[in-house]
Scaffold this active site. Sequence first.
Site, mmCIF file in Angstrom:
data_model
loop_
_atom_site.group_PDB
_atom_site.id
_atom_site.type_symbol
_atom_site.label_atom_id
_atom_site.label_comp_id
_atom_site.label_asym_id
_atom_site.label_seq_id
_atom_site.Cartn_x
_atom_site.Cartn_y
_atom_site.Cartn_z
ATOM 1 N N GLY A 153 38.432 50.447 38.347
ATOM 2 C CA GLY A 153 38.801 49.261 37.594
ATOM 3 C C GLY A 153 37.987 48.060 38.013
ATOM 4 N N CYS A 154 37.939 47.057 37.157
ATOM 5 C CA CYS A 154 37.101 45.884 37.425
ATOM 6 C C CYS A 154 37.611 45.093 38.630
ATOM 7 C CB CYS A 154 37.007 45.007 36.183
ATOM 8 S SG CYS A 154 38.588 44.559 35.441
ATOM 9 N N TYR A 155 38.900 44.747 38.622
ATOM 10 C CA TYR A 155 39.451 44.034 39.772
ATOM 11 C C TYR A 155 39.319 44.874 41.036
ATOM 12 C CZ TYR A 155 41.880 40.359 37.036
ATOM 13 O OH TYR A 155 42.191 39.282 36.237
#
Length: 350
Positions: A153-155
């Site tokens: 995921g990006c975060y």
Amino acid sequence: MTEASLKVAIIGSTGYGGVELIRILLQHPQVEIASVISASSAGEPIAAGYPHLNEIMCDTLDGVDPKEIASKAELVFTATPTGVSAKLVPQLLAEGLKVIDLSGDFRLKDSSDYVKWYKHDPVDEDALEQAVYGLCEWYGEQVQGQSFISNPGCYATAALLGMAPILKAGLIDPDSVIIDAKSGVSGAGRGVNLGVHFSELNENFKAYKVNAHQHTPEIEQVLSELHGKPVTLTFTPHLVPMTRGIMCTMYAKLKAQVSNEDLVKLYQEQYAGRRFVRIRPAGTYPATKEVYASNYCDIGFSVDERTNRVTILSVIDNVMKGAAGQAVQNLNVMMGWEESTGLLFTPVYP
């Protein structure tokens, strides 16, 4: 393209992650885009929805048919909404296709965690067993030669790259970790909803999914693996009125006396040879604009002797290193190619 080019398909080509994959792969020297796919826009030219592709890509969007995809491609990127890949990926694997999934459906190894955090039915256990978590800076050896990669995921990417070295070195109390994260609005996708309406977002700054964001267990899962013991943390995401970028500002209590220079050395040693992680000199801090439209993650530090805490700042472009760029990085490692192939974009500035 050469005769040896790998033929790939992109499911979800009309989303931001999918169209970013197109931008990268059109100039990748070892890849040919064999099919661009959209369940909602099949039969339409992709340039109809993305006019910036006029006279660059003239392909018509295909529908989602695993057998047809397998007749055209060898590998599939699934840049789909959560819950779609869970049903689709097992069919693609059954057709003998390699898969790199950007959706998040196969990131959590405990399917009960997936049900709790993603609010969907459990994923296929056989496919989940095959999935390799594709954070190349930490799991690159596991990615090599695999057939199914779950893209982080990006975060989680920004948080893990920033927090993992200091935790693994045993320099912080793992129960003290707080991650304060901010993202540009492209992280919400191209769909229209009130939360990303211009007049709601402009000149505004807000937290969302407080103590309930689905990247929380993903971050905890990886940090727990690296630490060797369970890690529980506080993670709060915020939406900021900009298009691209993530900044994670992370805090933890120190267990040992270290300086900013010590941390720079630690991180430089940990990420030596990792082309896309850049460590800032002591006393300087990264900004999202400095990685815009690139696959870089920039990291900086500040040790606070007064409170015996450390602040770690990590920035990425959420559409690139947080999604499509990292997916292509995984492709390169999976296939045994040079990891940076097709990804050496200089950040766009200003």
